[in-house]
Write a protein that holds these residues in place. Structure first.
Motif, short mmCIF file in Angstrom:
data_model
loop_
_atom_site.label_atom_id
_atom_site.label_comp_id
_atom_site.label_asym_id
_atom_site.label_seq_id
_atom_site.Cartn_x
_atom_site.Cartn_y
_atom_site.Cartn_z
N ASP A 169 0.82 -1.21 0.00
CA ASP A 169 0.00 0.00 0.00
C ASP A 169 0.86 1.26 0.00
N ARG A 170 1.95 1.22 0.78
CA ARG A 170 2.81 2.39 0.83
C ARG A 170 3.48 2.65 -0.52
N GLU A 171 3.95 1.60 -1.16
CA GLU A 171 4.57 1.77 -2.47
C GLU A 171 3.56 2.22 -3.51
N ARG A 172 2.34 1.70 -3.43
CA ARG A 172 1.29 2.13 -4.35
C ARG A 172 0.96 3.61 -4.15
N TYR A 173 0.95 4.04 -2.89
CA TYR A 173 0.68 5.45 -2.59
C TYR A 173 1.81 6.34 -3.14
N LYS A 174 3.07 5.89 -3.00
CA LYS A 174 4.19 6.68 -3.52
C LYS A 174 4.12 6.81 -5.04
N ARG A 175 3.78 5.71 -5.72
CA ARG A 175 3.67 5.77 -7.18
C ARG A 175 2.54 6.70 -7.61
N ALA A 176 1.41 6.61 -6.92
CA ALA A 176 0.29 7.49 -7.26
C ALA A 176 0.64 8.95 -6.99
N ARG A 177 1.34 9.20 -5.90
CA ARG A 177 1.74 10.57 -5.59
C ARG A 177 2.72 11.10 -6.63
N ALA A 178 3.65 10.24 -7.10
CA ALA A 178 4.61 10.68 -8.12
C ALA A 178 3.91 10.99 -9.43
N ARG A 179 2.93 10.13 -9.82
CA ARG A 179 2.17 10.39 -11.04
C ARG A 179 1.37 11.68 -10.92
N ARG A 180 0.79 11.90 -9.76
CA ARG A 180 0.00 13.12 -9.55
C ARG A 180 0.89 14.36 -9.64
N ALA A 181 2.09 14.30 -9.03
CA ALA A 181 3.00 15.44 -9.10
C ALA A 181 3.46 15.70 -10.53
N THR A 182 3.72 14.63 -11.28
CA THR A 182 4.12 14.79 -12.68
C THR A 182 3.01 15.42 -13.51
N ILE A 201 0.52 17.32 -12.43
CA ILE A 201 0.33 18.72 -12.05
C ILE A 201 1.43 19.59 -12.64
N GLY A 202 2.67 19.10 -12.59
CA GLY A 202 3.77 19.88 -13.16
C GLY A 202 3.60 20.09 -14.66
N ALA A 203 3.21 19.03 -15.38
CA ALA A 203 3.01 19.17 -16.82
C ALA A 203 1.86 20.12 -17.14
N LEU A 204 0.77 20.02 -16.36
CA LEU A 204 -0.37 20.89 -16.61
C LEU A 204 -0.02 22.35 -16.34
N SER A 205 0.66 22.61 -15.23
CA SER A 205 1.02 23.99 -14.91
C SER A 205 1.99 24.57 -15.94
N THR A 206 2.91 23.74 -16.43
CA THR A 206 3.83 24.20 -17.48
C THR A 206 3.08 24.54 -18.75
N LEU A 207 2.13 23.68 -19.13
CA LEU A 207 1.34 23.94 -20.34
C LEU A 207 0.52 25.21 -20.20
N VAL A 208 -0.12 25.39 -19.05
CA VAL A 208 -0.93 26.59 -18.84
C VAL A 208 -0.06 27.84 -18.90
N THR A 209 1.10 27.80 -18.26
CA THR A 209 2.00 28.96 -18.29
C THR A 209 2.45 29.27 -19.71
N ALA A 210 2.79 28.23 -20.47
CA ALA A 210 3.23 28.46 -21.85
C ALA A 210 2.11 29.06 -22.69
N VAL A 211 0.89 28.57 -22.51
CA VAL A 211 -0.25 29.10 -23.28
C VAL A 211 -0.51 30.56 -22.92
N VAL A 212 -0.44 30.87 -21.63
CA VAL A 212 -0.68 32.25 -21.20
C VAL A 212 0.38 33.18 -21.78
N LEU A 213 1.65 32.78 -21.70
CA LEU A 213 2.71 33.61 -22.25
C LEU A 213 2.56 33.79 -23.76
N TYR A 214 2.18 32.71 -24.44
CA TYR A 214 1.98 32.80 -25.89
C TYR A 214 0.86 33.78 -26.23
N LEU A 215 -0.24 33.69 -25.51
CA LEU A 215 -1.36 34.59 -25.79
C LEU A 215 -1.00 36.04 -25.48
N VAL A 216 -0.24 36.27 -24.41
CA VAL A 216 0.16 37.63 -24.06
C VAL A 216 1.05 38.21 -25.17
#
Length: 297
Positions: free
Chosen positions: A26-39, A41-56
């Motif tokens: 369970d602990r290893e499954r939780y760590k993998r899920a947390r790593a996927r979630r962090a990845t 979120i990071g990809a989504l925030s990067t994409l949003v930032t890039a789109v905002v900068l492009y539009l500006v």
């Protein structure tokens, strides 16, 4: 012997039959899920930032004119081969000046750490050298050397802007590298030198075989950072007329009045610098891990 084999086989079977507990799974499954979630979120925030900068950028009133002046594909295709040809000069300057900087910086650092009143003139000259060239802006140093030395009309002194520009780079960066190496030498505990002397080594041998190897290993990350900075500043030799990557772009800009070649030259330098920067980060992280584990650095 038979018993040993049986015990070994039993140990292997126990290792093969090991089944992690439900809590560990369970602990290893939780760590993998947390790593996927962090990845994600990071990809989504990067994409949003890039789109905002492009539009500006693209919604700015002057974007059409800026795009035509700085991001013209036709001029980029024209500039790229010439910029790459000029980049070879920057790479050669990096290799030659980098080696010269390390040698001269080491000599200055050693001179600043010599002990005894008899070496005071050397310590004074080394300190004056580092203070002067660390305080003098590199661009001014380049102008003085590249433009001032030919004006003296000295016999046997070169007027090649490449050699003179490389000399100016070496003079400036050797002052920075000398201070980095001096800090490394002074970071080695005095007991290291005392232990070397107790084993019968002379002061010179102790410095060469005991102190300097430790000092250089400890200062590898800042030395690599100086090398990255030197790689970028090789483009400044173009002020003397040397046809490097920057000068090749400048020639096309002067003819076309379009600044896209500058963007191409900048991206080429960035592409050359990023691997060196990542290598520096890797070396720094590796040395930090070894130091945290108590290993030799």
């Amino acid at each position: 012997m038979t018993l040993g084999k049986e015990e070994l086989g039993s140990g292997e079977r126990e290792a093969d039959d090991y089944v992690p507990s439900q809590r560990r799974r369970d602990r290893e499954r939780y760590k993998r899920a947390r790593a996927r979630r962090a990845t994600a979120i990071g990809a989504l925030s990067t994409l949003v930032t890039a789109v905002v900068l492009y539009l500006v950028v693209v919604s700015a009133p002057g974007w059409p004119r800026t795009k035509e002046t700085f991001f013209d594909g036709e001029y980029a295709r024209e500039a790229l081969p010439k910029v790459l040809e000029g980049l070879w000069l920057n790479v050669r300057l990096l290799l030659i000046c980098g080696a010269a900087v390390l040698v001269l910086g080491m000599l200055i650092a050693v001179a600043r750490t010599l002990r005894g009143p008899v070496f005071f003139p050397l310590r004074f000259l080394a300190a004056a050298y580092t203070d002067f060239f660390r305080g003098l802006p590199l661009i001014i140093n380049l102008m003085i050397v590249v433009l001032g030395v030919p004006a003296l009309r000295l016999q046997g002194v070169t007027v090649d802007p490449v050699l003179l520009g490389g000399t100016a780079l070496t003079l400036t960066y050797s002052a920075y590298v000398a201070e980095v190496l001096r800090a490394g030498i002074e970071s080695v505990h005095p007991s290291q030198r005392a232990a070397a002397r107790s084993l019968g080594l002379s002061n010179r041998q102790a410095l060469r075989y005991v102190v300097l190897p430790q000092a250089v290993r400890r200062q590898v990350p800042p030395l690599l950072n100086d090398l990255v900075s030197l790689q970028k500043d090789t483009g400044l030799v173009s002020i003397g007329g040397a046809v490097d990557a920057v000068r090749a772009a400048d020639i096309i800009v002067g003819r076309s009045l379009n600044y896209t070649p500058y963007i191409v030259a900048g991206l080429v330098f960035v592409a050359l610098t990023i691997p060196m920067t990542r290598f520096t980060d890797w070396v720094t992280a590796r040395m930090d891990r070894r130091q945290a584990q108590g290993g030799a650095i």
